[in-house]
Design an enzyme around this catalytic site. Structure first.
Site, PDB file in Angstrom:
ATOM      1  N   CYS A 265      -7.081  -9.639   5.413  1.00 16.02           N
ATOM      2  CA  CYS A 265      -6.366 -10.249   4.299  1.00 16.02           C
ATOM      3  C   CYS A 265      -4.910 -10.443   4.701  1.00 16.02           C
ATOM      4  CB  CYS A 265      -6.475  -9.403   3.039  1.00 16.02           C
ATOM      5  SG  CYS A 265      -5.318  -8.032   2.963  1.00 16.02           S
ATOM      6  N   GLU A 266      -4.346 -11.556   4.268  1.00 16.04           N
ATOM      7  CA  GLU A 266      -2.982 -11.852   4.697  1.00 16.04           C
ATOM      8  C   GLU A 266      -1.947 -11.054   3.914  1.00 16.04           C
ATOM      9  OE1 GLU A 266      -2.539 -16.051   4.233  1.00 16.04           O
ATOM     10  OE2 GLU A 266      -1.838 -15.898   2.171  1.00 16.04           O
ATOM     11  N   HIS A 267      -2.370 -10.393   2.839  1.00 18.58           N
ATOM     12  CA  HIS A 267      -1.387  -9.626   2.058  1.00 18.58           C
ATOM     13  C   HIS A 267      -1.133  -8.245   2.636  1.00 18.58           C
ATOM     14  CE1 HIS A 267      -3.242 -12.396  -1.056  1.00 18.58           C
ATOM     15  NE2 HIS A 267      -2.041 -12.860  -0.793  1.00 18.58           N
ATOM     16  N   HIS A 268      -2.175  -7.658   3.221  1.00 14.71           N
ATOM     17  CA  HIS A 268      -2.026  -6.290   3.717  1.00 14.71           C
ATOM     18  C   HIS A 268      -2.426  -6.152   5.188  1.00 14.71           C
ATOM     19  CE1 HIS A 268      -2.955  -6.182  -0.635  1.00 14.71           C
ATOM     20  NE2 HIS A 268      -1.938  -5.342  -0.663  1.00 14.71           N
ATOM     21  N   GLN A 306      -9.738 -15.073   0.993  1.00 16.43           N
ATOM     22  CA  GLN A 306     -11.150 -15.466   0.973  1.00 16.43           C
ATOM     23  C   GLN A 306     -11.348 -16.900   0.490  1.00 16.43           C
ATOM     24  OE1 GLN A 306     -13.695 -12.565  -0.921  1.00 16.43           O
ATOM     25  NE2 GLN A 306     -15.335 -14.067  -1.209  1.00 16.43           N
ATOM     26  N   HIS A 334     -13.382  -6.191   0.178  1.00 16.13           N
ATOM     27  CA  HIS A 334     -11.999  -6.130   0.653  1.00 16.13           C
ATOM     28  C   HIS A 334     -11.554  -4.685   0.783  1.00 16.13           C
ATOM     29  CE1 HIS A 334     -10.912 -10.477   0.085  1.00 16.13           C
ATOM     30  NE2 HIS A 334     -12.099 -10.412  -0.489  1.00 16.13           N
ATOM     31  N   CYS A 336      -8.746  -3.513   1.457  1.00 15.32           N
ATOM     32  CA  CYS A 336      -7.445  -3.195   0.858  1.00 15.32           C
ATOM     33  C   CYS A 336      -7.603  -2.820  -0.612  1.00 15.32           C
ATOM     34  CB  CYS A 336      -6.447  -4.333   1.036  1.00 15.32           C
ATOM     35  SG  CYS A 336      -6.844  -5.839   0.160  1.00 15.32           S
TER      36      CYS A 336
HETATM   37 ZN    ZN Z   1      -5.203  -7.273   0.825  1.00 16.93          ZN
END
Ligand code: ZN
Length: 375
Positions: A265-268, A306, A334, A336
């Site tokens: 995931c690009e956030h975490h 996603q 996910h 995260c």
């Molecule tokens: Zn994430």
């Protein structure tokens, strides 16, 4: 005005890994665009006192706004990322050599070296790959094209082997899609010192001691793991499909179910993973089934969300096949969210992207949805 420049690549230390990696780093850089890449040649080493291993040589054609001097500096930087230490001995074995050898239509002096590189005129390991990607370019200061130069050298170059495209594929697969060995650290291995340094800093920042036994090789393994997990950035759909599109009059829905994927995931920058189902209604063209999984990897092996990945897979299928329609469904867990307890262990997030008839025609769509639910 952007300039077009020819770059020669060579490696005779861990060449199966270093040459493709250098090519990948070239492709990944946004300061220029790689317009063409030559096949790989296997060539005996020239010069030097002691015998040394054969080389892999190749060439790339890039277009860039950088001044040649700055481009050269950027190439040196890539060399040092791959563990190259420049020493005096011009003929010493090397992990990687990345040299500007010709700036289109120009003769110049770059840091004391003549361009075009006069060695092109009598060294097949330079001339052959260049002639593959820029056959009609004239060698500045002469009336000879690169193709003519290469042809003059053919008779004297029996020892040079052009790799079959299949071999090139295989070498590439060693570097990008490798095996279990991808994440392992070999004794005294040099991989990407700069990248490893950054990871060492992260270790210190989180309160660890990067010098303790268990962590000593961790930065190297992490660097390798990241390169693998983000190899989608240096791979294109065209490359993985590689002409595996066939004419066929089939007009039944084609479905590839349960394609396993792993992304981050690009956030975490934490993994999400699951299964992808792809369906399409052909319009004269079909694609090899295994290639659909490779397309999923191109988009999965990047920092992703996603929804975007789902859409990118659908759009790529539309581009390649121009079918009546495409449907893509992704089911993913996910980490995260799971690791923080936001998502229950067994729940998954489902996204879908419908194109063409899959979007317009409810019956097509439900046929697809039913087929992917079937056990
Ligand atoms: Zn994430």
């Amino acid at each position: 005005m952007p300039e077009r420049v020819l770059i020669a690549l060579g490696s005779n230390i861990e060449r199966e890994r270093n040459l493709p990696r250098a090519m990948a780093l070239l492709r990944r850089d946004s300061r220029w665009r790689v317009l063409a890449e030559s096949p790989i040649y296997e060539t005996p080493a020239v010069g030097g006192a002691a015998p040394q291993p054969d080389y892999f040589n190749a060439a790339a054609l890039v277009e860039s706004n950088l001044a040649p001097r700055d481009l050269r500096r950027a190439l040196r930087h890539i060399e040092s990322r791959l563990g190259r230490v420049r020493i005096r001995d011009k003929f010493a074995p090397r992990t990687i050599d990345l040299d500007i050898v010709l700036v289109e239509g120009k003769q110049l002096l770059l840091d004391g070296n003549l361009l075009p590189d006069p060695d092109i005129l009598d060294h097949p390991h330079l001339a052959f790959p260049l002639a593959d990607i820029a056959p009609d370019w004239v060698y500045p200061g002469t009336s000879l094209t690169l193709k003519q130069i290469a042809e003059r050298l053919y008779p004297s170059a029996k020892e040079i082997r052009k790799m079959a495209p299949a071999m090139k594929e295989k070498i590439k697969s060693l570097s990008h899609y490798g095996s279990d060995q991808v994440f392992e650290a070999e004794e005294d291995e040099v991989y990407d010192p700069e990248f490893e340094d950054l990871i060492r800093q992260i270790l210190v920042r989180i309160g660890e001691d990067p010098e303790r036994e268990g962590l000593r090789r961790t930065p190297l393994r992490v660097a390798k793991a990241y390169d693998f997990l983000t190899s989608g950035y240096t791979t294109t759909v065209e490359e993985v499909v590689n002409n595996a599109v066939f004419s066929d009059s089939c007009d039944e829905m084609v479905i590839v179910k349960d394609i396993e994927f792993y992304s981050m995931c690009e956030h975490h920058m934490i993994p999400f993973f699951g299964r992808v189902h792809v369906g399409y209604l052909p319009k004269g063209k079909v694609i090899g089934l295994s290639k659909v999984a490779r397309i999923v990897d191109v988009f999965g092996r990047r920092l992703q969300i996603q929804e975007r990945m789902t859409n990118q897979i659908a759009d790529a299928m539309m581009d390649i096949l121009s079918p009546m329609g495409v449907g893509v469904v992704v089911e993913a867990s996910h980490l995260c969210m799971m690791m923080r307890g936001v998502q229950k262990q067994n729940s998954s997030t489902i996204t879908s992207a419908m194109r063409g008839l899959f979007k317009k025609d409810p019956r097509t769509r439900s046929e697809f949805m039913n087929l992917i639910r079937e056990q």
